[in-house]
Design an enzyme around this catalytic site. Structure first.
Site, mmCIF file in Angstrom:
data_model
loop_
_atom_site.group_PDB
_atom_site.id
_atom_site.type_symbol
_atom_site.label_atom_id
_atom_site.label_comp_id
_atom_site.label_asym_id
_atom_site.label_seq_id
_atom_site.Cartn_x
_atom_site.Cartn_y
_atom_site.Cartn_z
ATOM 1 N N ASP A 172 0.855 -1.191 0.000
ATOM 2 C CA ASP A 172 0.000 0.000 0.000
ATOM 3 C C ASP A 172 0.893 1.243 0.000
ATOM 4 O O ASP A 172 1.803 1.361 0.834
ATOM 5 C CB ASP A 172 -0.913 -0.003 1.233
ATOM 6 N N GLU A 216 -4.658 2.322 -4.449
ATOM 7 C CA GLU A 216 -3.191 2.346 -4.442
ATOM 8 C C GLU A 216 -2.613 1.066 -3.844
ATOM 9 O O GLU A 216 -1.452 1.028 -3.445
ATOM 10 C CB GLU A 216 -2.690 3.561 -3.648
#
Length: 300
Positions: A172, A216
């Site tokens: 992440d 993301e």
């Protein structure tokens, strides 16, 4: 690299094989088989794009060969054109019903053969392009979530069958919302693509997969990789991302774009849901511990 499509010519008559091979060789990679058993073996080993299959062969006729091709997952999707001297419409209908793509009558005309082969190989290329697009994330060009889910289940079953390790990591990007807010979404898209390229370069062994899981967040699947090697691989990936030195002055972590990684390696009797949940839990721990780090589940 040879990018020519592969055509397997299966015919018990040596002259027919030779004529078709000479006809096709200038444009395609040609494989030859003289009977049904050899056809099945070479189809499974080489996975050609197209098979020109004689109907009348002594050990196993073309209809039976086609049935067996369709029963084997490795060969089930290979396009097959029957080449036969049988002139009855019911024979042609039987072949088409079994899944043949087309039917060419003997004695064959070279122009007709080349035209039919070119048409069906074009269809093969188009189908594979559509399949690829269905499995690729448009922004990052990594595998998409659908492709990851398919591969994850397949690799889990293979790891159990072969008794080999399977490692999974979730990545992440740290403070990515702040990055988008500060630099704008076009810059955010460029940064995400840069991270995706770096992640994809980190897992390049056969079977490895880097995919965009959402937003993301990326997921990395590493078959036949134990916890120590997977953890080391992710540490190198995190270092590579730091070395990209993508400015992120709005980050509370560092003045450059960073990422947190959580991972786990398959335990006995664990399923995909539990393994993914373990990786996700360790990603949370990486974030709680200050981000820009790799946290891996301890092995037994």
């Amino acid at each position: 690299m040879n990018t020519m499509q592969k055509v397997l010519v299966a015919d018990d008559d040596a002259i027919n094989r030779e004529v078709l091979a000479e006809l096709l060789k200038p444009e395609y990679t040609v494989l030859l088989a003289r009977d049904g058993a050899q056809t099945l073996d070479r189809a499974a080993r080489h996975v050609p794009d197209l098979i020109l299959l004689d109907v009348l062969m002594p050990d196993m006729d073309g209809f039976e060969v086609l049935r067996r091709l369709r029963e084997d997952p490795r060969t089930a999707d290979i396009a097959v054109i029957f080449v036969s001297g049988l002139g009855r419409p019911e024979d042609e209908a039987q072949g088409l019903k079994l899944g043949a793509s087309d039917y060419i009558s003997k004695p064959f005309n070279a122009t007709v053969v080349m035209a039919r082969v070119a048409l069906h190989l074009q269809m093969v290329r188009q189908r594979r392009m559509l399949e690829r697009l269905a499995h690729v994330d448009g922004l990052t060009e990594l595998a998409n979530r659908r492709r990851f889910d398919e591969m994850f289940e397949q690799e889990l079953q293979r790891a159990r069958r072969n008794g080999t390790p399977l490692s999974l990591a979730l990545l992440d990007i740290d403070a990515f919302k702040q990055y988008n807010d500060h630099y704008g979404h076009p810059a955010g898209d460029r940064a995400l693509r840069a991270v995706a390229r770096t992640a994809n370069a980190a897992v390049q062994r056969p079977g490895d997969l880097a995919a965009r899981y959402g937003g993301e967040e990326l997921v990395l699947l590493m078959p036949e990789t134990d916890a120590a090697h997977a953890r080391a691989l992710m540490d190198r990936l995190r270092d590579s991302l730091n070395r990209l030195a993508i400015e992120h002055l709005a980050s509370p972590v560092a003045p450059v774009l960073t990422a947190s990684v959580g991972g786990a390696t398959l335990l006995p009797d664990e399923d995909t849901t539990a393994l993914f949940a373990a990786a996700d839990a360790h990603l949370y721990r990486a974030k709680q511990a200050g981000r820009n780090r790799v946290v891996w589940r301890a092995t037994l």
